[in-house]
Design a protein around this motif. Structure first.
Motif, short mmCIF file in Angstrom:
data_model
loop_
_atom_site.label_atom_id
_atom_site.label_comp_id
_atom_site.label_asym_id
_atom_site.label_seq_id
_atom_site.Cartn_x
_atom_site.Cartn_y
_atom_site.Cartn_z
N PHE C 49 0.79 -1.29 0.08
CA PHE C 49 -0.06 0.06 0.12
C PHE C 49 0.81 0.93 0.00
N PHE C 50 2.09 1.03 0.82
CA PHE C 50 2.72 1.99 0.87
C PHE C 50 3.68 2.39 -0.08
N VAL C 52 2.77 1.49 -3.43
CA VAL C 52 2.24 2.24 -4.61
C VAL C 52 2.09 3.95 -4.34
N ALA C 53 1.57 3.73 -2.79
CA ALA C 53 0.73 5.07 -3.05
C ALA C 53 1.50 6.01 -2.77
N ALA C 54 2.80 5.18 -2.39
CA ALA C 54 3.87 6.64 -2.46
C ALA C 54 4.74 7.04 -3.63
N PHE C 56 2.56 7.40 -6.32
CA PHE C 56 1.55 8.67 -6.53
C PHE C 56 1.22 9.66 -5.88
N LEU C 57 1.96 9.87 -4.98
CA LEU C 57 1.04 10.97 -4.13
C LEU C 57 3.20 11.38 -3.22
N LEU C 60 4.00 11.39 0.59
CA LEU C 60 4.25 10.57 1.34
C LEU C 60 5.42 10.03 2.19
N ARG C 61 6.23 10.44 0.78
CA ARG C 61 7.59 9.60 1.37
C ARG C 61 8.73 10.64 1.92
N LEU C 351 -3.54 4.18 6.15
CA LEU C 351 -4.71 4.55 4.84
C LEU C 351 -5.10 6.41 5.24
N ILE C 354 -2.85 8.83 3.13
CA ILE C 354 -3.61 8.62 1.85
C ILE C 354 -4.60 9.27 1.47
N MET C 358 -5.10 12.39 -0.88
CA MET C 358 -5.89 12.75 -1.52
C MET C 358 -6.75 14.18 -1.42
#
Lengths: 345, 520, 393
Positions: C49-50, C52-54, C56-57, C60-61, C351, C354, C358
C-alpha cells in the motif's frame, strides 16, 4: 384448565417498565413546579402531549423499527446516521429543485429504505454480523451525509417548518399522528401477518424456523429494511420539528435511544420476545425522564447519565427475564407432576 | 396392497463407520411399527434417512407408491411424513395455533392478514382430535411438555401426514399424559395413519405396535408381528452385539478405600436421591439409556451443573461449594461426552490443550510466566505415553486430529493434573476400534495405579469388558447394581429398561449404596 | 494419583489410521490462501500500500511525514492493544472512547496549573477540586506522577465496572459497554461543562512529544539546525506505547493469564470445565482495556496539552476495532496478537494519511474508513472459513 401459580418475582420482572413508569411519573409530578391552582405543571395535558410528541420523533418511530430487528436477535446501530443521510438527501433536493413536502418525504423514505437494504445485504448475503455491519454503515452514512452537505447546516425551506407545526384536526400535533399510524401498522404486521409471526419464530429458534420451511434469509433482510424505512421517516419528521434545520450532529446516538426504548418495553436482546406497544411505553418513559429532569432543573449534562442508568436497568431486567426463561425451558427427564410452566400473568 | 412406505437396502456410514447396514422395511397404512434397539444401534439414523435429515449412501425408498428421496426435512414434510423429535420443534413464544400454521397461514382480506378465526377454529378441531382442551391462543411456553407433545401430533395431523414418526415421545410425560398419548395413537391408527414408534419402554412398544423391528449394530436383526415377541425376546435380540471389540486384560482389583462418595444427590425433575461409592482402584460403570440422567449426574458430581440437595465427598471430605475448580482441587477429572463443545479448544494447538488444566503448575512465580519448555516436555511425555498420533503438538491444532486422538488429548489434559478420580462420560464415543482399545488400556492403568474411575456409557459391552461393578440408571434413579461376578448383558439391560423386579443383590461391601428406590 | 509413565500398548493386531499428510499448495489459489492466512498479511499489505501510494503521492515519502505518521500511531496503538485483549476473549469494549475522555478530564483536574473561572464556574467541581489557582495538586511536584496515576486508576476502575457487570449479571458486553460509554462520556462533559482544560504542567505535556533521539538528514553546515528539519524518532509516546505493546505481547504469549484468555475466547464452556476462572480472567481483561484507554488518554492529552472530555469521541472507536480486526484479531474470539494489531494500526494510520494526502474531505474519509471496517470483517470471515476448510481437508 391449567392452574398457574402466581409468581411475584416474575410478575415484577415482566412488568418492570410499567412500575418504573408509574413511579417516575408520580415522582416527577410531585416535585415539579405548580400552576396557580396548585396542579403540578408536569402533569398538565400540554406537557403530556409534548412528551409524547418528542418521544415519537426522538426514539419512538425508530424504536418501532428497532423492535423488528431485535425480535430476530439482531441489532441496527446505523439508524441515527440513516436518519441524517435520508433527511440530508431530501433537504438538498428540496432546496435545489424546490421539491414539495410529500415528494421530499418519499425521497427520505426511499433513501432510508435503501440504507436498510444495504445493511440487509451485508448481513444476509455477506454474513457479516449485524453489530459490525451496522457499526460500519453508521460511519459510512454519516460520512456520506456530511460529504453531501460539506458539513454545512441545511436550512429547509419555510414550508418544512410549517409542515412540522401542522395540527391534525386542529388539536393533535402531526408527529403524534404519524407515530400512532406507524405503531398501528407495525402492530398489525407483527401480530396479524404471516411475516410478523415468522419474525417471532426466527427470533425464537432460527434452526427450527428453517426446518419449518420459513425463508429465514428473507425474514432477516426485511427487518433491516423496515428499520431503515422507519429511520428515513423519523429523520424527516424530526427535521420538521427542529424548524427545518439539520446540522451534522443530527440524529447522533439516536440508535441508542431506540434500542433503549425497545428493551425497556420488554423486547429482548436475545430475540423472540417483545412488541411495539412496549416500545411506545419505553420511548415515552425515556422522554418523560428527560422532560422531568428539565422540569426539575437538573443540569442538562446529567440527563444522558440518567438515561444510561435507566438503560442499564432495562438490560439488567432483560437478562433476568432471559435467565428465568432458560430455567423454564430446561429439559426434564423425569416427569414432574408439579411442573407447570409458570409464567406470571 | 402396496405398503405406504418401503425402505430397500438402505445403508449409511459416517466417517467410514456403518450406522445403517442394508436395512429393508415396509409399513402399511393403519399400522404401527415399533422400532427398538440399544443406543447407537442405528434407529435414529434410519429415521433421519426417512425424515430427510441425512441422505443414504446406497438404497432406495418408496412412499405412497412413488420413489421417495427427500433432500431436506421439509421435503419429507411435504411428502406427508411428520417426524416428532425428542426435542420438540415448537416456537415457545408463539401460540399453539400459530405453531401449527407457521409456514403457511390462511389469509384473508385486502391486507392479507392472518385469518385468525379460521386458524383458531381449525386448531380447536385439531386439538380436540388429540384430546387436548386448550385455548388455541395460549402461548406454547405455558403448556406442559406432554401437551406440547400432543400439539406436535396435532401439527402432523394438520399437515395431513400419512406417516408419523415418534422418537421417544414419553420421556418427559406424566403417567396420565402418556396414557392420553397412547389413546390418541390408537385413534390415529384406526384413522388410517401409519406410525413408527421408537421407545426404550418395551412394554409400551409391545402393546402399541403391530410389527416390531429390532436393530443391532446398524442392521435389522428381526422384523415380525408384535405377537411373536415377548419382552424377553426383544431384549435378547438387542444384545449380543457382534462387535469385534477387544479389551485389554484388567491388571488390578479394586481396594476397599472409598475415593468418591455420592450421597443423596437430588435435583427435581432430573435425578432422584442418588447414592453410591467409588473405590480406589475401581472401574465403576454407570449404564443407562439415552435420557436416563447419567450425563446429568456426572455433571453434577463434577460441579459443572448445580444440584438441589445431597453431598459429594472426596476422600471423606465434602465438596462445599461445588464447581469445576473445586472438583479439580479435589483431584477429580472429567472427560465430557462432547469433545467439541466442552472438551477441546479446537482451534488451539495440542500442547496448550493438554496443559490447560495444569497451567498453574508450569508457572514461574513472577508474573505467572509459563515455563514453555517444561510445559512442552510434559505435554510431549504425556502424548507419548498415550501414543498420540499427531504432528508437532506445539503447532497442530486439536481439530486436525482424528476422534480417537482428540479423546486422548482430553485424557492427557486431565492426566497432567494428576487426579485420583476420573469421571469419563462416553470415553469411546465416535472413535475407531484401535483407539478404543488404547483408551481401555489407559483406563486399566489408571485403576491399577490407584485411581477411581467412573465410566458412563451407553455401550453395555464396554462396561462389561472393563468394569469391576456396574450401576444402572433409569429415569434419573439408580435402578440396579451388578458386581463383576453377576455381569450378564441381558440382566443389566433389563434393569435399564425397567423390565424386571429390582435386583436383590448380595451386598458386596459394607459401603455399597442402596440400589435405588423401588418404584415401577 | 494417576501418573502413567510407560507408554500404553496398542491393540494387538489392529492397524492404526495413517497420519494425515499436510496439504501442499503449488497453485495460485494456494498462494493467495497462504497470503491471506499469513501472520504478516497486514504488514505486507501495508508495505505494498505504502509503496504504491508513495509513487503517486510524493508527499507521503518525505521523512517529515513518516516521522509524523509514526507519532500518530502510538496513542491509537495503546488503546487498540486493550481492545485486542477484549476481542480475543470474544467480547467487545465500546467504552474505551468515553474512558479516554473522562480520564483526560480527571488528569487535568488534578494537574491543571490555572483554571479560568469564566469557563469553569458552573462545573460541579468548582470551588472544591477546581479553583482559579488550578487543579487539586496545582504547582506541586507530585502533580504529574499522581495525575498520571489517577488517570490509570480511573481507567482501570471503569474497566472493572464493565467486567463486573458482564460476568456477574451475564449481560451482553456490547450493551454494557455502550451504557458505560454513554454514562462516562456524559460524566466527563458534565465535569467540565464541555470545556477543555488547558494549562497542564510542562512535565506532563512533555510526555506527549519529548524527543529522546531524533534524526537529521543532511550535511551539518551550521552549528544550529532548523527545528523542522529534525525528525523525532524515539519519543516518550514511542517508549510508552511500545513498552505497553511488549508487555501485552508478553502477557499474551508467555503467561498463564494469556493462555487462559485464548482458551476462554476459543471455548468458554471447555475452559470452565477445565478449571479456568472465567469470571476473574474476563473481569481483568476489561480492566486492562480500561488501563490501555487511560494510557492512550495520557498520550493524547499530553500531545494536545489539554484535558478534553470529548477525547476519544467521534469515530475513534471504529479506528480501534478496525485496526485490531485488520490485524487478524477475530470478532468471534480466540484469535489475535499484539503484533497483528500493531500492523493493523500502522495500516490504518497509513490509510488515513493517504486519504488526507489525496485531499479528500474528512467525511469521505469517514465513509471510506467505514467501508474498510466492512472489508476487514469480511476478511475475518473469509480467513476463518479458509482455516476451517484447511483443517477439514
Amino acid at each position: 384448565m391449567n392452574k398457574r401459580r402466581f409468581n411475584f418475582v416474575q410478575f415484577l420482572l415482566n412488568n418492570s417498565t410499567v412500575f418504573l413508569f408509574i413511579i417516575i411519573f408520580i415522582l416527577f409530578g410531585l416535585s415539579s413546579p405548580r400552576t396557580e391552582a396548585g396542579f403540578p405543571r408536569f402533569w398538565s395535558p400540554e406537557n403530556m402531549m409534548n412528551i409524547i410528541k418528542q418521544a415519537a420523533v426522538f426514539a419512538g418511530i425508530i424504536g418501532v423499527g428497532m423492535t423488528f430487528v431485535l425480535l430476530t436477535a439482531g441489532i441496527d446501530l446505523s439508524v441515527g446516521s440513516n436518519m441524517y443521510l435520508s433527511v440530508v438527501v431530501a433537504g438538498l433536493l428540496m432546496r435545489s429543485s424546490g421539491l414539495e413536502i410529500v415528494p421530499a418525504l418519499l425521497v427520505s423514505l426511499l433513501v432510508g429504505t435503501l440504507f436498510g437494504a444495504l445493511n440487509a445485504f451485508a448481513i444476509v448475503r455477506l454474513k457479516i454480523i449485524p453489530f459490525m455491519t451496522t457499526l460500519a454503515t453508521l460511519v459510512i452514512g454519516r460520512g456520506l451525509g456530511t460529504a453531501f452537505t460539506s458539513s454545512q447546516q441545511i436550512d429547509f425551506p419555510e414550508r418544512m417548518n410549517a409542515f412540522g407545526q401542522t395540527m391534525v384536526l386542529g388539536v393533535i400535533p402531526m408527529p403524534i399522528v404519524v407515530f400512532v399510524l406507524v405503531v398501528i401498522a407495525a402492530w398489525f404486521i407483527l401480530a396479524r401477518t404471516q411475516f410478523g409471526r415468522q419474525v417471532y419464530a426466527v427470533g425464537n429458534d432460527i434452526e427450527a424456523a428453517k426446518k419449518a420451511g420459513i425463508n429465514t434469509d428473507r425474514t432477516l433482510a426485511m427487518v433491516y429494511i423496515i428499520s431503515g424505512f422507519c429511520a428515513g421517516l423519523a429523520g424527516f419528521i424530526l427535521a420538521s420539528q427542529l424548524g427545518g434545520r439539520v446540522d451534522r450532529s443530527f440524529g447522533e446516538t439516536r440508535e441508542f435511544d431506540a434500542i433503549a426504548a425497545a428493551v425497556l418495553g420488554g423486547t429482548s436482546l436475545f430475540g423472540g420476545a417483545g412488541n411495539v406497544f412496549g416500545t411506545v411505553l419505553g420511548a415515552v418513559l425515556i422522554q418523560m425522564v428527560g422532560t422531568g429532569l428539565q422540569f426539575n432543573l437538573v443540569n442538562l449534562y446529567l440527563q444522558p447519565m440518567v438515561r444510561a442508568f435507566i438503560i442499564f436497568l432495562a438490560i439488567f431486567f432483560d437478562s433476568l427475564r432471559e435467565a428465568n426463561l432458560k430455567k423454564m425451558k430446561r429439559r426434564f427427564i423425569r416427569p414432574l407432576e408439579v411442573h407447570r410452566a409458570d409464567a406470571g400473568d | 396392497m402396496t405398503p405406504l412406505i418401503e425402505v430397500h437396502e438402505l445403508s449409511k456410514a459416517f466417517f467410514g463407520i456403518a450406522a445403517v447396514k442394508s436395512v429393508s422395511l415396509s409399513l402399511n397404512v393403519g399400522e404401527t411399527l415399533g422400532l427398538i434397539g440399544q443406543n447407537g444401534a442405528g434407529k435414529s439414523t434410519l429415521m433421519n434417512l426417512i425424515g430427510g435429515v441425512v441422505h443414504p449412501d446406497t438404497g432406495t425408498m418408496r412412499f405412497k407408491d412413488a420413489p421417495y428421496a427427500p433432500h431436506t426435512p421439509s421435503d419429507a414434510q411435504t411428502a406427508g411424513i411428520a417426524f416428532i423429535h425428542q426435542e420438540l420443534n415448537l416456537f415457545t413464544n408463539l401460540s399453539i395455533a400459530e405453531n401449527i400454521f407457521i409456514s403457511q397461514f390462511p389469509r384473508k382480506g385486502l391486507l392479507r392478514s392472518i385469518d385468525r378465526g379460521a386458524i383458531r377454529q381449525q386448531t380447536r378441531d385439531l386439538l380436540a382430535s388429540v384430546g387436548l382442551d386448550l385455548d388455541p391462543d395460549i402461548q406454547v411456553d405455558r403448556i406442559s411438555p406432554g401437551e406440547r407433545q400432543l400439539v406436535e401430533i396435532a401439527k402432523a395431523l394438520y399437515q395431513d401426514a400419512a406417516l408419523i414418526i415418534l422418537d421417544e415421545p414419553t420421556t418427559s410425560l406424566t403417567a396420565r399424559e402418556t396414557e392420553r398419548l397412547f389413546t390418541i395413537m390408537g385413534q390415529l391408527r384406526s384413522g388410517g395413519k401409519a406410525l413408527i414408534y421408537i421407545s426404550h419402554i418395551l412394554h409400551d412398544v409391545h402393546h402399541l405396535s403391530d410389527h416390531i423391528a429390532v436393530m443391532r449394530d446398524g442392521a435389522l436383526v428381526a422384523h415380525d408381528p408384535a405377537a411373536n415377541f415377548s419382552v424377553n425376546r426383544m431384549i435378547s435380540l438387542m444384545v449380543g452385539r457382534s462387535i469385534e471389540q477387544l479389551y485389554p486384560p484388567r491388571t488390578s482389583t479394586p481396594t476397599t478405600d472409598v475415593a468418591l462418595s455420592v450421597k443423596n444427590v437430588t435435583t427435581a425433575g432430573i435425578v432422584e436421591n442418588i447414592s453410591f461409592d467409588l473405590h480406589r482402584g475401581e472401574v465403576l460403570g454407570l449404564f443407562g439409556l439415552m435420557g436416563s440422567g447419567r450425563t446429568e449426574l456426572a455433571r453434577m458430581i463434577f460441579g459443572a451443573d448445580a444440584y438441589d440437595s445431597g453431598t459429594i465427598l472426596v476422600e471423606g471430605e465434602p465438596i462445599k461449594k461445588p464447581s469445576p475448580r473445586a472438583s479439580i482441587r479435589s483431584k477429580i477429572a472429567f472427560v465430557t461426552e462432547n469433545r467439541r463443545e466442552e472438551g477441546l479448544l479446537m482451534g488451539i494447538d495440542i500442547a496448550n490443550n493438554i496443559s490447560l488444566v495444569s497451567l498453574p503448575d508450569f508457572a514461574r512465580t513472577l508474573f505467572d510466566v509459563v515455563n514453555q519448555s517444561e510445559m512442552l516436555d510434559s505435554a510431549r511425555a504425556m502424548a507419548n505415553v498415550l501414543q498420540l498420533k499427531s504432528g508437532d503438538i506445539a503447532e497442530q491444532p486439536a481439530k486436525a486430529l482424528s476422534g480417537g486422538n482428540q479423546q486422548k488429548v482430553v485424557i492427557a489434559k486431565w492426566l497432567l493434573s494428576r487426579p485420583s478420580i476420573f469421571i469419563m462420560d462416553e470415553p469411546t464415543r465416535g472413535i475407531d476400534v484401535g483407539a478404543k482399545y488404547e483408551i481401555y488400556s489407559i483406563i486399566d492403568r489408571l485403576a491399577a495405579e490407584g485411581s477411581g474411575v467412573l465410566i458412563i456409557s451407553s455401550e453395555l459391552e464396554e462396561l462389561i469388558g472393563m468394569c469391576d461393578r456396574i450401576l444402572v440408571m433409569s429415569r434419573g434413579e439408580l435402578y440396579g447394581e451388578f458386581p463383576r461376578a453377576e455381569f450378564h448383558e441381558e440382566r443389566v439391560l433389563r434393569a435399564a429398561f425397567r423390565e424386571q423386579d429390582l435386583p436383590v443383590l448380595p451386598v458386596q461391601e459394607p459401603s455399597s449404596a442402596p440400589a435405588g428406590k423401588e418404584e415401577v | 494419583m494417576a501418573t502413567l509413565r510407560e507408554p500404553i500398548t496398542p491393540a494387538p493386531g489392529l492397524t492404526r489410521p495413517e497420519l494425515r499428510k499436510p496439504r501442499t499448495n503449488a497453485s495460485i489459489s494456494g498462494w493467495i490462501r497462504r497470503f491471506l492466512l499469513s501472520n504478516n498479511f497486514v504488514l505486507y499489505l501495508t508495505l505494498i500500500f505504502f509503496v504504491v501510494a508513495a509513487i503517486f503521492l510524493p508527499s507521503l515519502r518525505t521523512p517529515g511525514n513518516i516521522s509524523n505518521q509514526l507519532q500518530n500511531m502510538y496513542p491509537l496503538l495503546a488503546v487498540a492493544i486493550g481492545q485486542t485483549f477484549v476481542l480475543i476473549l470474544g467480547g467487545i469494549d465500546l467504552s474505551v472512547g468515553a474512558t479516554m475522555g473522562l480520564t483526560s478530564v480527571i488528569g487535568a483536574v488534578v494537574m491543571a496549573q490555572t483554571l479560568d473561572p469564566t469557563f469553569f464556574d458552573k462545573s460541579p467541581l468548582w470551588g472544591t477540586l477546581m479553583r482559579p489557582e488550578g487543579g487539586l495538586l496545582a504547582g506541586s511536584d507530585l502533580a504529574v506522577p499522581i495525575g498520571v496515576l489517577v488517570m490509570l486508576v480511573a481507567g482501570t476502575c471503569i474497566g472493572w465496572l464493565n467486567g463486573f457487570a458482564i460476568t456477574r449479571f451475564n449481560l451482553a458486553p456490547f450493551m454494557v459497554t455502550l451504557v458505560t460509554s454513554t454514562f462516562f462520556g456524559a460524566f466527563a462533559l458534565w465535569l467540565t461543562q464541555s470545556r477543555n482544560i488547558s494549562g497542564l504542567p510542562e512535565a506532563f505535556v512533555n510526555l506527549g512529544k519529548g524527543d529522546l533521539i531524533s534524526i537529521y538528514f543532511g550535511a551539518k553546515l551550521t552549528s544550529d539546525i532548523a527545528r523542522r528539519e529534525i525528525y523525532s524518532l524515539i519519543t516518550y509516546p514511542f517508549i510508552i506505547a511500545v513498552g505497553l505493546a511488549i508487555s501485552a505481547q508478553f502477557i499474551l504469549s508467555r503467561t498463564v493469564f494469556g493462555r487462559r484468555m485464548f482458551s476462554i475466547g476459543t471455548n468458554r464452556r471447555a475452559s470452565e470445565i477445565s478449571g479456568v476462572p472465567n469470571r476473574s480472567v474476563i473481569t481483568r481483561v476489561y480492566m486492562f482495556s480500561g488501563f490501555c484507554a487511560a494510557v492512550a488518554s495520557i498520550l493524547y492529552s499530553a500531545r494536545l496539552a489539554i484535558g478534553q472530555p470529548s477525547l476519544g469521541g467521534g469515530n475513534l472507536l471504529l479506528d480501534i476495532i478496525g485496526a485490531a480486526v485488520i490485524g487478524g484479531t477475530s470478532l468471534f474470539g480466540g484469535k489475535g496478537s499484539v503484533r497483528g494489531t500493531f500492523f493493523g494500526v500502522a495500516f490504518f494510520v497509513l490509510l488515513l494519511n493517504i486519504l488526507n494526502a489525496m485531499q479528500l474531505s474528512p467525511f469521505v474519509i469517514d465513509a471510506v474508513k467505514g467501508l474498510f471496517i466492512l472489508v476487514a470483517a469480511l476478511l475475518d470471515i473469509t480467513r476463518t472459513r479458509l482455516l476451517n476448510r484447511e483443517v477439514r481437508a
